[in-house]
Scaffold this active site. Sequence first.
Site, PDB file in Angstrom:
ATOM      1  N   GLY A  13       0.643  -1.199   0.122  1.00 38.15           N
ATOM      2  CA  GLY A  13      -0.136  -0.200  -0.009  1.00 38.15           C
ATOM      3  C   GLY A  13       0.944   1.185   0.085  1.00 38.15           C
ATOM      4  O   GLY A  13       1.930   1.164  -0.585  1.00 38.15           O
ATOM      5  N   ARG A  16      -1.720   6.392  -0.172  1.00 40.33           N
ATOM      6  CA  ARG A  16      -2.306   7.488   0.450  1.00 40.33           C
ATOM      7  C   ARG A  16      -2.284   7.324   1.986  1.00 40.33           C
ATOM      8  O   ARG A  16      -1.832   6.243   2.369  1.00 40.33           O
ATOM      9  CB  ARG A  16      -3.836   7.411  -0.084  1.00 40.33           C
ATOM     10  CG  ARG A  16      -4.650   6.187   0.411  1.00 40.33           C
ATOM     11  CD  ARG A  16      -5.914   6.110  -0.203  1.00 40.33           C
ATOM     12  NE  ARG A  16      -5.981   6.181  -1.841  1.00 40.33           N
ATOM     13  CZ  ARG A  16      -5.678   5.027  -2.472  1.00 40.33           C
ATOM     14  NH1 ARG A  16      -5.711   3.863  -2.071  1.00 40.33           N
ATOM     15  NH2 ARG A  16      -5.552   5.282  -3.743  1.00 40.33           N
ATOM     16  N   GLY A  17      -3.134   8.043   2.679  1.00 43.39           N
ATOM     17  CA  GLY A  17      -3.214   7.914   4.006  1.00 43.39           C
ATOM     18  C   GLY A  17      -2.124   7.498   4.896  1.00 43.39           C
ATOM     19  O   GLY A  17      -1.035   8.337   4.740  1.00 43.39           O
ATOM     20  N   ILE A  18      -2.001   6.743   6.078  1.00 46.05           N
ATOM     21  CA  ILE A  18      -1.141   6.522   6.822  1.00 46.05           C
ATOM     22  C   ILE A  18      -0.037   6.006   6.269  1.00 46.05           C
ATOM     23  O   ILE A  18       1.325   6.389   6.713  1.00 46.05           O
ATOM     24  CB  ILE A  18      -1.762   5.404   7.884  1.00 46.05           C
ATOM     25  CG1 ILE A  18      -2.714   5.855   8.755  1.00 46.05           C
ATOM     26  CG2 ILE A  18      -0.378   4.774   8.827  1.00 46.05           C
ATOM     27  CD1 ILE A  18      -3.527   5.050   9.481  1.00 46.05           C
ATOM     28  N   LYS A  38      -1.897  -1.148  -5.862  1.00 44.89           N
ATOM     29  CA  LYS A  38      -2.783  -1.607  -7.065  1.00 44.89           C
ATOM     30  C   LYS A  38      -3.254  -0.104  -7.622  1.00 44.89           C
ATOM     31  O   LYS A  38      -3.779  -0.267  -8.778  1.00 44.89           O
ATOM     32  CB  LYS A  38      -3.981  -2.295  -6.610  1.00 44.89           C
ATOM     33  CG  LYS A  38      -3.695  -3.838  -6.035  1.00 44.89           C
ATOM     34  CD  LYS A  38      -4.915  -4.566  -6.104  1.00 44.89           C
ATOM     35  CE  LYS A  38      -6.033  -3.796  -4.932  1.00 44.89           C
ATOM     36  NZ  LYS A  38      -7.188  -4.524  -4.985  1.00 44.89           N
ATOM     37  N   TYR A 164     -13.360  -9.196  10.853  1.00 40.91           N
ATOM     38  CA  TYR A 164     -12.492  -8.122  10.671  1.00 40.91           C
ATOM     39  C   TYR A 164     -11.463  -8.323  11.759  1.00 40.91           C
ATOM     40  O   TYR A 164     -10.131  -8.137  11.533  1.00 40.91           O
ATOM     41  CB  TYR A 164     -13.038  -6.767  10.542  1.00 40.91           C
ATOM     42  CG  TYR A 164     -12.018  -5.773  10.490  1.00 40.91           C
ATOM     43  CD1 TYR A 164     -11.077  -5.410   9.617  1.00 40.91           C
ATOM     44  CD2 TYR A 164     -11.991  -4.615  11.698  1.00 40.91           C
ATOM     45  CE1 TYR A 164     -10.183  -4.474   9.637  1.00 40.91           C
ATOM     46  CE2 TYR A 164     -10.920  -3.533  11.653  1.00 40.91           C
ATOM     47  CZ  TYR A 164     -10.294  -3.492  10.573  1.00 40.91           C
ATOM     48  OH  TYR A 164      -9.235  -2.517  10.655  1.00 40.91           O
ATOM     49  N   LYS A 168      -7.233  -8.764  11.393  1.00 38.13           N
ATOM     50  CA  LYS A 168      -6.328  -7.785  11.993  1.00 38.13           C
ATOM     51  C   LYS A 168      -5.420  -8.291  13.205  1.00 38.13           C
ATOM     52  O   LYS A 168      -4.308  -8.150  13.334  1.00 38.13           O
ATOM     53  CB  LYS A 168      -7.168  -6.472  12.530  1.00 38.13           C
ATOM     54  CG  LYS A 168      -7.661  -5.644  11.592  1.00 38.13           C
ATOM     55  CD  LYS A 168      -6.661  -5.102  10.697  1.00 38.13           C
ATOM     56  CE  LYS A 168      -5.692  -4.202  10.959  1.00 38.13           C
ATOM     57  NZ  LYS A 168      -4.838  -3.544   9.948  1.00 38.13           N
TER      58      LYS A 168
END
Length: 274
Positions: A13, A16-18, A38, A164, A168
């Site tokens: 990843g 964006r973001g974190i 992706k 979920y 995690k």
Amino acid sequence: MTTLAGKTILMSGGSRGIGLAIALRAARDGANVAILAKTDTPDPRLEGTIHTAADAIREAGGQALPILGDVRNDDDITRAVFETAGEFGGIDIVVNNASVISLARTLDLDAKRYDLMQDVNVRGTFMLSRAAIPMLKDAENPHILSLSPPLNLDPTWLGAHTGYTLAKYGMSMVTLGLAAEFGRDGIAANTLWPKTTIKTAAVGNILGGEALLAKSRTPEIYADAAYEVLTASARELTGRSLIVEDVLAEAGVTDLAKYSPGVDESELYPDIFL
């Protein structure tokens, strides 16, 4: 270690973001950052692509290698490891950032979404870390960092969104297992998780929209804590389930107002796993 200058990070990843915030913090030191993701073309629902992320990393002072691929695909993982090592001469750090979220209750969670969370979160963390370990063994201060929560067996969280939670916690168990298995090789493996929600697309689009975003901290708090972890001695800091705010406190950062400007601390939304 006090700097990430010249260090090479391979991240799942990061468009964006974190993930991008962590990459940009490292880039300010002059780090090399390869992102396996992706998003090759703009998506109206999501900000950023691997190319815009790479541009931002270079602008921040680092070197970037955008790699189009899927952490669920073993060939893409192998290619990412070899391309990263070929471009920068090795790999010092793996950041398992890619993650899929669905807070659907058990009877509402379809099989495809369940499998997607397992494939990206758990299997992706295992396979990307595993593929990079031969390179990490040769690094001076090697780290694996997974963005996943501590293992909290309180029934409140186990039962809130079982699919979920399992995905995690799977990330965390992989990471803690790698710490135990490869500690003798000097490879650190830790998890890192915040006490509050973070302003990301997932929070805005899935959890609570603009109202929840307004009660969340910026990704920079995660990035600054990750920086402290990744510059620590790999032989001294490993096998830990770390909390963002605790890491910063140990580094002497106790005033967190800059990460939530204009928001009272009491109004911040607590993370769903703590």
